[in-house]
Design an enzyme around this catalytic site. Structure first.
Site, short mmCIF file in Angstrom:
data_model
loop_
_atom_site.label_atom_id
_atom_site.label_comp_id
_atom_site.label_asym_id
_atom_site.label_seq_id
_atom_site.Cartn_x
_atom_site.Cartn_y
_atom_site.Cartn_z
N GLU A 1 0.87 -1.17 0.00
CA GLU A 1 0.00 0.00 0.00
C GLU A 1 0.91 1.22 0.00
O GLU A 1 1.64 1.46 0.96
CB GLU A 1 -0.83 -0.06 1.28
CG GLU A 1 -1.98 0.88 1.35
CD GLU A 1 -2.63 0.79 2.75
OE1 GLU A 1 -2.78 1.84 3.36
OE2 GLU A 1 -2.95 -0.33 3.21
N ASP B 1 -3.70 10.30 10.15
CA ASP B 1 -2.43 9.68 10.50
C ASP B 1 -1.82 10.18 11.79
O ASP B 1 -1.90 11.36 12.12
CB ASP B 1 -1.43 9.87 9.35
CG ASP B 1 -1.78 9.00 8.17
OD1 ASP B 1 -1.91 7.77 8.39
OD2 ASP B 1 -1.97 9.53 7.07
#
Lengths: 404, 262
Positions: free
Chosen positions: B49, B60
């Site tokens: 990914e 994140d």
């Protein structure tokens, strides 16, 4: 009090869009909290008990209604339209931010949330949130960029005195945008027991709507006050725009009155010809950021720009989605003022009116130099004095020390 | 059938959970990105990914934020990320997917993005700031040839999980915990109950669990409730602290991969 009515103007739509702008561009974790907040708000916004409680806080704690002051010396200075000042600088804690914080703390309590988080730039929203948390006995955590912690240190002390924890943010440009990212990340992690009190008309739906509605008490009061004093509506309303909550609050009740010209002033920093400014509607392009589709300052690769303004409250690369729409449908116009122009206006308004405006507000005042020559004596201009400038004394002394 | 789905299914049929590893494009620098990607794919990752760096990565945690910042300083762009991914799809037969935030994609142009991704044999795309509410407007059926992988979280209702499953292709990305990406030291019983419910409601797609997974024990804990797992921050962190040959990272990937075997 009427939080919502505005004839023929029904935004946002059911999906939280203002035309193509707005929306809910957030991680899935937050979706349930956004629905919960929207449902709670919709169930309360016309509830008489809720409105009564809010109204009583606005009156007895916040000191509303704030005055609409005739600026006689400023009017004499330009010898053109009559200038009135909406005195949000006289709100409890010194800026309009508390209008929204009071509304949202009531929502948070109804939602059963025990922990409050907020982002802040100039510190005014942080102080307002810390204040309402103290008043209602809730835990308060405020995210603030390291640059802003430094340049608005007085407000950091105020927040701490009010019992809030201030968490400095060191990522990115270390200003308002980064504080907002960090607050959103906190919310994603703690969404079950935490309510995020966003300070401006930004972020995912329903925030731009809720903050606008709570702030529109400004414009509603103006409408009543100006009709009382002049028996007519104003010709121009001028307000500064960072995220745009004070502007949206004073504009919104007038959106349906097409003859009232709505003017937002963004921060041009060192000048819009440089890359150190935050004139989002003047120079930005649409994109998706912090939960909304709106005008942004970004590079050609879609990375968000590091922007600059002398005023921490305007130092933001985005703008509320409703402003983006009002700009595109040309219902409001947006211009900009530089750091230097804002500093000059701060001195001018202090000397002429005995009012020390916040540096944010000073951007709106500085636009009068351009606007007033085009007005006439029959017209009325209202400037929203979004906050007072005591918090900015350090910056003003640093920049204007020898001129004072 | 989707290449990703087929791949996960054949792994599952051979008694293995799929291991997907996240790596930020342009990290640790533009050349070493390829070295580390190869190490990841050669040492047991089944899917790669590739993260397209964004200045404001809301979903994140600190580790991936830092890797994104480093990559942006290295001059990475969305276009360069796709080209880098394309180089790897030529070398490896394993599915490679892209993960990125909406704004750089819009800026590049959605159609240009899909065209470039398909040309470079990318299999799918994950966009964490496009929830199902924005899915139809954003994708506008323009993502033909690319699987669109949506995310579920512990706060998703069963009803939402079902819609997410219907709109997803390739697999559904099940976020294990509320919060941003990053290592977790333990997972609560609630997490497992939640994963079980989610897994039961994902019918159309394979389901991969991500966020917080850093060690073989985590994979063993989650194995009963998924078709595969995704590891990101732990690998990025390992790369940050590793020597030039990335020996510790090799070891980590190997141990994670082993844990995926039943």
């Amino acid at each position: 009090m009427n939080l919502i009515e505005n004839n023929n103007y029904n935004y946002p739509d059911a999906k939280g869009k203002f035309g193509v702008f707005g929306g809910k561009f957030v991680p899935e974790t937050l979706m349930s909290a956004l629905y919960e907040l929207e449902d709670m708000y919709n169930s309360l916004k016309e509830n008489p008990d809720f409105l009564k409680e809010l109204y009583s806080l606005q009156k007895d704690y916040n000191g509303r209604p704030t005055p609409l002051t005739y600026a006689n010396r400023l009017t004499d200075y330009y010898e053109k339209a009559k200038i009135y000042l909406k005195r949000e600088d006289l709100c409890h804690t010194g800026a309009h931010k508390i209008n929204n914080a009071l509304g949202q703390i009531l929502l948070a309590i109804k939602l059963g949330k025990k922990r409050i988080i907020a982002e802040t730039g100039a510190g005014q929203h942080g102080v307002a949130t810390a204040t309402v948390c103290a008043k209602f006995g809730l835990q308060c955590i405020v995210y603030m960029g390291e640059v802003d912690v430094e340049r608005q240190s007085l407000n950091v002390f105020r927040m701490k005195m009010l019992g809030a924890e201030v968490r400095p943010v060191s990522s990115g440009s270390k200003t308002l945008k980064d504080a907002t990212n960090e607050a959103i990340r906190d919310w994603v992690a703690n969404v079950k027991d935490t309510h995020y009190i966003i300070g401006s008309v930004v972020g995912p739906h329903p925030y731009p709507m809720i903050v606008r509605d709570f702030q529109s008490i400004i414009g509603e009061e103006v409408k009543t006050q100006i009709l009382e004093k002049e028996n007519k509506l104003p010709d121009y309303i001028v307000a500064c725009v960072g995220g745009g909550s004070n502007a949206m609050g004073i504009f919104y009740p007038f959106v349906g009155n097409e003859n009232v010209k709505l003017i937002g002033i963004e921060a041009a920093g060192y000048g819009i010809e440089t890359d150190k400014h935050c004139a989002t509607l003047t120079l930005g392009t649409p994109g998706i950021f912090q939960g909304m589709n709106t005008y942004l300052l970004q590079d050609k690769f879609g990375q968000i720009s590091e922007v600059h303004s002398i005023s921490a409250g305007l130092d933001y690369p985005g703008v509320g989605p409703e402003h983006s729409m009002l700009n595109d449908i040309k219902r409001a116009q947006y211009f900009s003022a530089t750091d230097e122009e804002a500093l000059e206006a701060t001195l001018q308004i202090s000397k002429l009116e005995g009012i020390l405006p916040a540096l944010e507000t000073a951007h709106a005042f500085s636009y009068l130099n351009k606007l007033m020559p085009n007005t006439n004596k029959e017209e009325i201009v209202i400037v929203n004095v979004s906050g007072r400038g005591d918090k900015d004394l350090n910056i003003i002394i640093k920049n204007l020390g020898d001129k004072i | 059938m989707s290449k990703i789905k087929e791949h996960i299914e054949s792994l599952n049929n051979s008694g293995r959970k799929a291991l997907s590893v996240f790596l930020t494009a342009g990290f640790p620098d533009n050349n070493k990105f390829f070295d580390t990607a190869r190490i990841i794919l050669d040492n047991g990752a089944d899917i790669l990914e590739i993260g397209i760096p964004f200045s404001d990565p809301l979903a994140d945690g600190p580790v991936i934020q830092q890797s994104s910042q480093i990559a942006l300083q290295n001059g990475i762009t969305l276009e360069k990320s796709i080209i880098a991914a394309g180089k790897l799809t030529k070398e490896f037969d394993k599915p490679i997917i892209l993960m990125g935030y909406a704004n750089p994609i819009i800026s590049f142009g959605k159609e240009n993005f899909v065209k470039a991704a398909v040309e470079n044999k990318i299999c799918g795309v994950i966009i964490p700031d496009i929830p199902i509410e924005e899915y139809d407007d954003f994708f506008e059926n323009k993502f033909a040839g690319l699987d669109t992988i949506l995310l579920t979280t512990p706060t998703s209702s069963e009803e939402r999980i079902k819609s997410i499953d219907l709109k997803s292709s390739g697999f559904v990305y099940c976020v294990s915990v509320t919060g941003t990406t990053g290592i977790r030291y333990d997972f609560s019983d609630d997490t497992l109950i939640n994963l079980e419910t989610t897994y039961r409601n994902i019918i159309k797609n394979k389901m991969m669990i991500g966020f917080g997974i850093s060690k073989p024990e985590d994979i063993k804990t989650f194995s009963p409730y998924c078709d595969g797992v995704i590891v990101g921050s732990a690998v990025i962190k390992s790369i940050m602290n590793d020597n030039n040959k990335f020996e510790k990272t090799k070891e980590l990937i190997n141990s994670l991969s082993k844990a995926c075997n039943n």
